[in-house]
Design an enzyme around this catalytic site. Sequence first.
Site, PDB file in Angstrom:
ATOM      1  N   GLY A  31       0.767  -1.297   0.147  1.00 14.07           N
ATOM      2  CA  GLY A  31      -0.006   0.084  -0.030  1.00 14.07           C
ATOM      3  C   GLY A  31       0.657   1.253  -0.037  1.00 14.07           C
ATOM      4  N   CYS A  62      10.914  -3.223  -9.804  1.00 14.87           N
ATOM      5  CA  CYS A  62      12.085  -3.310  -8.753  1.00 14.87           C
ATOM      6  C   CYS A  62      13.077  -4.302  -9.402  1.00 14.87           C
ATOM      7  CB  CYS A  62      12.068  -3.341  -7.584  1.00 14.87           C
ATOM      8  SG  CYS A  62      11.076  -4.674  -6.725  1.00 14.87           S
ATOM      9  N   LYS A  96       2.525   2.812  -2.391  1.00 16.23           N
ATOM     10  CA  LYS A  96       2.232   3.707  -3.453  1.00 16.23           C
ATOM     11  C   LYS A  96       0.963   4.248  -3.672  1.00 16.23           C
ATOM     12  CE  LYS A  96       6.153   1.375  -6.264  1.00 16.23           C
ATOM     13  NZ  LYS A  96       6.222   0.337  -5.175  1.00 16.23           N
TER      14      LYS A  96
END
Length: 329
Positions: free
Chosen positions: A126, A245, A128
């Site tokens: 959560g 990522c 972002k």
Amino acid sequence: MTKKNVDKTPIKRAAWLERSRQILGTAEEETIRLLSRPRVQSIRLNPLIAPPAATLHGLEQLGWRGTPYAWTANCYTSETGLEIIRDSKLAAAGAVYIQNAASWLPVLALKPQPSESILDVCAAPGGKASHIATFTDNQAELTVNDNSRVRLARMRANLDRLGVEAEYTLFEASRLSSKLPGRQFDKILLDAPCSGDGLMQYTRDKDFTTWSVAQVQRLSSLQKQILLQAWQLLKPGGTLVYSTCTMAPEENEVVIDYLLRKRTDAQLVPFSVPVPNRMPALQGWNNKAFTSDLGGCLRLAPSSQVEAFFVAKLHKLAEAPEMVYSHSQ
């Protein structure tokens, strides 16, 4: 040691090193140095809970010291370590959130605005989503999705603590368009499930437990499925931001090139942030050139302050190019 129990870590490490060397375009010694650097977390102040100036003053009273990032608001380095923040009442209340600075980039690319309908496809834990909510002062119609009931429950608790208002959905992202029939969104964030090798360190054996080239390829296939699903849920004229990522081209440029080939209504929008570890996006991989010019993607090399990351910003045309052409006849 039986054949079944042979330690494959050295083989995996060597394979990751060689792939990373090719991606980064660096000599082996420099590649090892980049892949061995520890990652430093940063902090983001949360105006949904308290005025940033008050939170900053409270942190300084605790002995914290840091420097603001020039390229985004309310975000700071942490030069005194994170222990005093992690255990503080300010963190417990949600006034400050610990994150790596790279995690802010997809939200900056998305540029969420009040009154927009916004979907975070793979939202847990959560971080972002909460950043989106701060940009819009909770005035957007924010939907957060995850496919794990446990992760969704934890995310709900996290977002409640951070003062975020959102709708929660529990669906497989690879089948999302059929689970949200008739729904379309102004903006969509797809921070895709990935191999996460941007978080790995060359000297840390445990990082190679699950990593493999085969895993990267499996994830690439899944990412393509999810991206196409998300694209169906995006309104014409809308914006979708894809991020990972990982440094793996199969999970980054390959996926974006796939969408641009499959969907004539998809257009890559250049996105740039003045971070020192930016490097050129790849234009091909494994001796195969991509069909599209992917220079507008944001690709980051590993660094101590901002981890390796990839962001692509995509615009959905109101009409596909061939439709525009046919109307002009």
